[in-house]
Enzyme design. Structure first.
Site, PDB file in Angstrom:
ATOM      1  N   HIS A 103       0.887  -1.169   0.000  1.00  0.00           N
ATOM      2  CA  HIS A 103       0.000   0.000   0.000  1.00  0.00           C
ATOM      3  C   HIS A 103       0.924   1.218   0.000  1.00  0.00           C
ATOM      4  O   HIS A 103       1.956   1.193   0.676  1.00  0.00           O
ATOM      5  CB  HIS A 103      -0.795   0.124   1.302  1.00  0.00           C
ATOM      6  CG  HIS A 103      -1.872  -0.887   1.518  1.00  0.00           C
ATOM      7  ND1 HIS A 103      -1.793  -1.850   2.488  1.00  0.00           N
ATOM      8  CD2 HIS A 103      -3.075  -1.046   0.937  1.00  0.00           C
ATOM      9  CE1 HIS A 103      -2.902  -2.569   2.485  1.00  0.00           C
ATOM     10  NE2 HIS A 103      -3.698  -2.107   1.551  1.00  0.00           N
ATOM     11  N   ASP A 106       1.862   2.339   3.511  1.00  0.00           N
ATOM     12  CA  ASP A 106       2.563   1.509   4.503  1.00  0.00           C
ATOM     13  C   ASP A 106       4.038   1.422   4.172  1.00  0.00           C
ATOM     14  O   ASP A 106       4.850   1.375   5.083  1.00  0.00           O
ATOM     15  CB  ASP A 106       1.931   0.121   4.684  1.00  0.00           C
ATOM     16  CG  ASP A 106       1.871  -0.707   3.424  1.00  0.00           C
ATOM     17  OD1 ASP A 106       2.882  -0.872   2.748  1.00  0.00           O
ATOM     18  OD2 ASP A 106       0.776  -1.213   3.132  1.00  0.00           O
TER      19      ASP A 106
HETATM   20  C1  XLS Z   1      -8.168  -5.896   3.925  1.00  0.00           C
HETATM   21  C2  XLS Z   1      -7.639  -6.241   2.620  1.00  0.00           C
HETATM   22  C3  XLS Z   1      -6.421  -5.430   2.217  1.00  0.00           C
HETATM   23  C4  XLS Z   1      -6.200  -5.544   0.737  1.00  0.00           C
HETATM   24  C5  XLS Z   1      -5.285  -4.523   0.177  1.00  0.00           C
HETATM   25  O1  XLS Z   1      -8.962  -6.594   4.525  1.00  0.00           O
HETATM   26  O2  XLS Z   1      -7.386  -7.606   2.585  1.00  0.00           O
HETATM   27  O3  XLS Z   1      -5.314  -5.816   2.937  1.00  0.00           O
HETATM   28  O4  XLS Z   1      -5.725  -6.791   0.385  1.00  0.00           O
HETATM   29  O5  XLS Z   1      -5.752  -3.238   0.370  1.00  0.00           O
END
Ligand code: XLS
Ligand code: NI
Ligand code: NI
Length: 439
Positions: A103, A106
């Site tokens: 992301h 992050d």
């Molecule tokens: C959250 C999601 C997230 C996605 C990416 O529950 O799994 O981690 O995979 O934004």
């Protein structure tokens, strides 16, 4: 910088008899299954968010995990973000994971302004690029994290506040630029807060229209910059909102069709999201596969006694065997991969637990693949299903499938028939036991 995992060697395949916890018992990257290496079947990927940014906190308690490489830097600082990059790549390299995913917020911290956030992200992207090059680890997909910051409290593309929509667009634009720059194989949209907590304050139709418009803008922009990787939508029915618009594979496909986006998207399916939606992962994979939209998987599993996204590492052989049976049936993962969107338990506090968790996930998928391939080779299951539908291969069934008859002809046929030819047993229990022969 000294190694972050000095005592842990590169993980090797040692076979099922090995008792070495830092070895694969079943995942053998170069082994051929149905003519393809395991490495290419899975395209395993490590997520940056849980692996580097998780702390072990939950809604009742603080973080518990000890991460020595974070000790000397402050929370949410660019220094910490920089220190984490080499640690992450050391981890991926030692594990032998060919891919990773991030992301925007992050890998790099939130800045005070969008400009500052962008600067942080550029700084980290340069580091990621260097490390990708040096390690050979590639980017499976990037995504924008449009849900943590308070500005997205009402959603991002589906916010009641047009400024939030604009801000989200700016963030996705930048995340797309960097995914392209880092040669990402694809790009994911997970809904974040795209949904509602109460219909009393929600104009559902208007929000859905905005989401459709947002995705079209993303498609236009992707073409403009020449990014060729697929877009994926990741379904999830709830959490953080009560109802998320991309609730399951069927809802996503319906959205994509309604807004004429289906040509541009595939699905990224996550096991724990499937179970939160009241489906099995195999169901979601079959639904996506039937629509030609099976793109990638977020490989984890949930605790069925808990009603939230526990994101556990997949260690259930039935689960992985079922997943691989359907994935093989639909031609395998091509641009997508097996992405461990999974986190350690709060009590698994040491850095080496990251290795145990990923090794467990990779070995469980490797066994799942071998089980699925053995079931396919044996042929009894496939033959049973084929035979179950044999009334469609000739006669009236074939005519229906070919669109040669309508209600009138079928009425005439039924009247002549007198009664339906005797039904046969579905043999569910027999098949469940047959499946077990291969576990
Ligand atoms: C959250 C999601 C997230 C996605 C990416 O529950 O799994 O981690 O995979 O934004
Ligand atoms: Ni996910
Ligand atoms: Ni999830």
């Amino acid at each position: 910088m000294p190694a972050a995992f000095p005592k842990i060697p590169a993980i090797q395949f040692e076979g099922p008899k090995s008792r070495n916890p830092f070895a694969f018992k079943h995942y053998n990257a170069t082994e051929l299954v149905e003519g393809k290496t395991m490495k290419d079947h899975f395209r395993f990927s490590v997520v940056y968010w849980h692996t580097m940014c998780g702390t072990g906190s939950d809604m009742f308690g603080w973080g518990t995990w000890d991460r020595p490489w974070d000790r000397s830097t402050k929370d949410n600082s660019i220094e910490r973000a920089k220190r984490r990059v080499p640690v992450f790549f050391e981890f991926c390299e030692k594990l032998g994971a060919p891919f990773y995913a991030w992301h925007d917020r992050d890998v790099a911290p939130h800045g005070k302004t969008l400009r500052e956030s962008n600067r942080y992200l550029d700084t980290i992207a340069r580091l990621l690029k260097e490390h990708q090059k040096a390690s050979g680890v590639r980017l499976l997909w990037g995504t924008a994290q449009n849900f943590v910051h308070p500005r997205y409290m009402h959603g991002a593309a589906t916010s009641c506040n047009a400024d939030a929509f604009a801000f989200a667009a700016a963030q996705v634009k930048r995340a797309l630029d960097l995914t392209h720059e880092l040669n990402g194989e694809g790009y994911v949209f997970w809904g974040g807060r795209e949904g509602y907590s109460s219909l009393l304050n929600t104009d559902l139709k208007r929000e859905m229209d905005h989401l459709g418009a947002f995705m079209h803008m993303a498609v236009d922009y992707k073409k403009k910059i020449g990014f060729r990787g697929p877009f994926y939508i990741e379904p999830k029915p709830k959490e953080p909102t009560k109802h998320q618009y991309d609730s399951d594979a069927a809802a996503c496909l319906n959205f994509l069709r309604e807004y004429e986006l289906l040509n541009h998207f595939k699905l990224n399916l996550e096991t724990n999201h499937a179970t939160l939606a009241g489906h099995s992962m195999q169901h979601e994979l079959e639904v996506a596969g039937a629509a030609g939209a099976l793109g990638s998987i977020d490989a984890n599993m949930g605790d069925l006694f808990l009603g939230w996204d526990t994101d556990q590492f997949p260690t259930d052989l039935y689960l992985t065997a079922q997943c691989m049976l359907t994935i093989l049936k639909h031609g395998g993962l091509t641009t997508g991969g097996t992405n461990f969107d999974a986190k350690l338990r709060r009590e698994s506090i040491e850095p080496e637990d990251l290795f145990h968790a990923h090794i467990a996930g990779m070995d469980t998928f490797a066994r799942g693949l071998k089980i699925a391939a053995a079931i396919r080779k044996d042929g009894r299951l496939g033959e049973f299903v084929k035979n179950r539908y044999r009334s469609w291969d000739s006669g009236i069934g074939k005519q229906i499938e070919q669109g040669k008859v309508g209600f009138r002809e079928l009425e005439a046929y039924a009247l002549k028939l007198g009664e339906v030819s005797t039904n046969e047993s579905g043999r569910q229990e027999y098949l469940e036991n047959l499946f077990n022969e291969f576990i």
